[in-house]
Scaffold this active site. Structure first.
Site, PDB file in Angstrom:
ATOM      1  N   LYS A  10      31.720  26.488  34.572  1.00 48.34           N
ATOM      2  CA  LYS A  10      32.772  26.417  33.784  1.00 48.34           C
ATOM      3  C   LYS A  10      33.117  25.074  33.077  1.00 48.34           C
ATOM      4  CE  LYS A  10      35.402  29.945  36.315  1.00 48.34           C
ATOM      5  NZ  LYS A  10      37.005  30.231  36.830  1.00 48.34           N
ATOM      6  N   TYR A  50      37.987  38.071  30.460  1.00 47.22           N
ATOM      7  CA  TYR A  50      38.809  38.129  31.375  1.00 47.22           C
ATOM      8  C   TYR A  50      39.834  38.984  31.093  1.00 47.22           C
ATOM      9  CZ  TYR A  50      37.109  33.621  33.837  1.00 47.22           C
ATOM     10  OH  TYR A  50      36.243  32.919  34.512  1.00 47.22           O
ATOM     11  N   PHE A  58      48.382  34.057  35.408  1.00 44.00           N
ATOM     12  CA  PHE A  58      47.436  32.784  35.353  1.00 44.00           C
ATOM     13  C   PHE A  58      46.787  32.778  34.217  1.00 44.00           C
ATOM     14  CE2 PHE A  58      45.530  35.305  38.631  1.00 44.00           C
ATOM     15  CZ  PHE A  58      44.244  35.687  38.097  1.00 44.00           C
ATOM     16  N   THR A  92      37.593  31.483  45.720  1.00 37.33           N
ATOM     17  CA  THR A  92      38.149  30.853  44.440  1.00 37.33           C
ATOM     18  C   THR A  92      39.053  29.745  44.427  1.00 37.33           C
ATOM     19  OG1 THR A  92      38.340  33.295  44.084  1.00 37.33           O
ATOM     20  CG2 THR A  92      39.564  32.049  42.395  1.00 37.33           C
ATOM     21  N   ASN A 113      37.819  25.432  38.641  1.00 38.40           N
ATOM     22  CA  ASN A 113      36.994  25.886  40.105  1.00 38.40           C
ATOM     23  C   ASN A 113      35.415  25.973  39.681  1.00 38.40           C
ATOM     24  OD1 ASN A 113      36.884  28.370  38.880  1.00 38.40           O
ATOM     25  ND2 ASN A 113      37.699  29.594  40.623  1.00 38.40           N
ATOM     26  N   HIS A 116      32.122  30.674  37.880  1.00 37.16           N
ATOM     27  CA  HIS A 116      32.556  32.202  37.843  1.00 37.16           C
ATOM     28  C   HIS A 116      31.332  33.059  38.379  1.00 37.16           C
ATOM     29  CE1 HIS A 116      33.902  36.187  36.946  1.00 37.16           C
ATOM     30  NE2 HIS A 116      32.817  36.209  36.518  1.00 37.16           N
ATOM     31  N   GLU A 127      29.662  42.360  32.654  1.00 37.42           N
ATOM     32  CA  GLU A 127      29.777  41.076  32.129  1.00 37.42           C
ATOM     33  C   GLU A 127      28.457  40.469  31.578  1.00 37.42           C
ATOM     34  OE1 GLU A 127      33.186  39.420  35.530  1.00 37.42           O
ATOM     35  OE2 GLU A 127      30.931  38.696  35.641  1.00 37.42           O
TER      36      GLU A 127
HETATM   37  P1  CMP Z   1      36.920  33.582  38.449  1.00 41.87           P
HETATM   38  O1  CMP Z   1      36.229  33.802  39.418  1.00 41.87           O
HETATM   39  O2  CMP Z   1      36.401  32.757  37.240  1.00 41.87           O
HETATM   40  O3  CMP Z   1      37.937  34.659  37.805  1.00 41.87           O
HETATM   41  C1  CMP Z   1      39.277  34.461  37.215  1.00 41.87           C
HETATM   42  C2  CMP Z   1      39.781  33.061  37.421  1.00 41.87           C
HETATM   43  O4  CMP Z   1      41.210  33.011  37.488  1.00 41.87           O
HETATM   44  C3  CMP Z   1      39.330  32.385  38.666  1.00 41.87           C
HETATM   45  O5  CMP Z   1      37.907  32.371  38.875  1.00 41.87           O
HETATM   46  C4  CMP Z   1      40.356  31.188  38.828  1.00 41.87           C
HETATM   47  O6  CMP Z   1      39.715  30.143  38.190  1.00 41.87           O
HETATM   48  C5  CMP Z   1      41.491  31.629  38.116  1.00 41.87           C
HETATM   49  N1  CMP Z   1      42.859  31.686  38.687  1.00 41.87           N
HETATM   50  C6  CMP Z   1      43.844  31.082  38.605  1.00 41.87           C
HETATM   51  N2  CMP Z   1      44.680  31.281  39.398  1.00 41.87           N
HETATM   52  C7  CMP Z   1      44.228  32.410  40.169  1.00 41.87           C
HETATM   53  C8  CMP Z   1      44.671  33.048  41.339  1.00 41.87           C
HETATM   54  N3  CMP Z   1      46.054  33.156  41.545  1.00 41.87           N
HETATM   55  N4  CMP Z   1      44.039  34.035  41.857  1.00 41.87           N
HETATM   56  C9  CMP Z   1      42.976  34.553  41.257  1.00 41.87           C
HETATM   57  N5  CMP Z   1      42.219  33.551  40.201  1.00 41.87           N
HETATM   58  C10 CMP Z   1      43.073  32.679  39.898  1.00 41.87           C
END
Ligand code: CMP
Length: 140
Positions: A10, A50, A58, A92, A113, A116, A127
């Site tokens: 990311k 997404y 979010f 996550t 974070n 992904h 994906e």
């Molecule tokens: P990712 O694996 O990219 O999939 C969705 C993303 O939403 C996740 O990583 C996080 O970076 C983001 N995100 C933000 N808030 C939340 C949450 N409460 N639960 C899950 N994903 C979240």
């Protein structure tokens, strides 16, 4: 079984200049990079990727973050690649990620974070197809 999964480094981790360190973790775990590209996603590309999260609170913050800078997108191939990549990433929320995982070491928040990874073999196929035509995925 030999699997393929989609991984995205990311914008936060790209900005931190740790693409190589993260690639090394994939390789040391036996995951092979079989497709890769750097891309600055458009808003509609990020929203489409997404789409399953569209109704989550979010969603908008996630899309804005994902278009805040370039990302590095790759297909990883190996035995049990989907679960192996998720193990390497950690939880996550980096605050809950096990020590030594990518998110524990490089992520700052649940939004920023670092990485992904596909959460299932079915989603991995969807994906991968979203970002790479079949002819741009190698090895096997
Ligand atoms: P990712 O694996 O990219 O999939 C969705 C993303 O939403 C996740 O990583 C996080 O970076 C983001 N995100 C933000 N808030 C939340 C949450 N409460 N639960 C899950 N994903 C979240």
């Amino acid at each position: 079984a030999l699997e393929r999964t989609l991984s995205i480094i990311k914008p936060d981790a790209v900005a931190k200049n740790v693409i190589g360190e993260i690639y090394t973790r994939f390789e040391k775990a036996g995951l092979k990079i079989v497709a890769a590209k750097m891309k600055h996603l458009s808003k509609s590309e990020a929203e489409g990727f997404y789409a399953v999260h569209r109704e989550r609170p979010f969603f908008n913050a996630l899309v804005e973050f994902m278009i805040s800078g370039p990302v590095m997108i790759q297909v990883l191939e190996g035995e049990g690649a989907v679960a192996k990549n998720r193990e390497l990433m950690g939880a996550t929320n980096p605050k809950e990620a096990a020590p030594g995982t990518i998110r524990a070491d490089f992520a700052d928040s649940i939004d920023a974070n670092a990485v992904h990874g596909s959460d299932s073999l079915e989603n991995a196929a969807i994906e991968i197809a979203y970002f790479f035509p079949t002819t741009d995925v190698y090895a096997r």
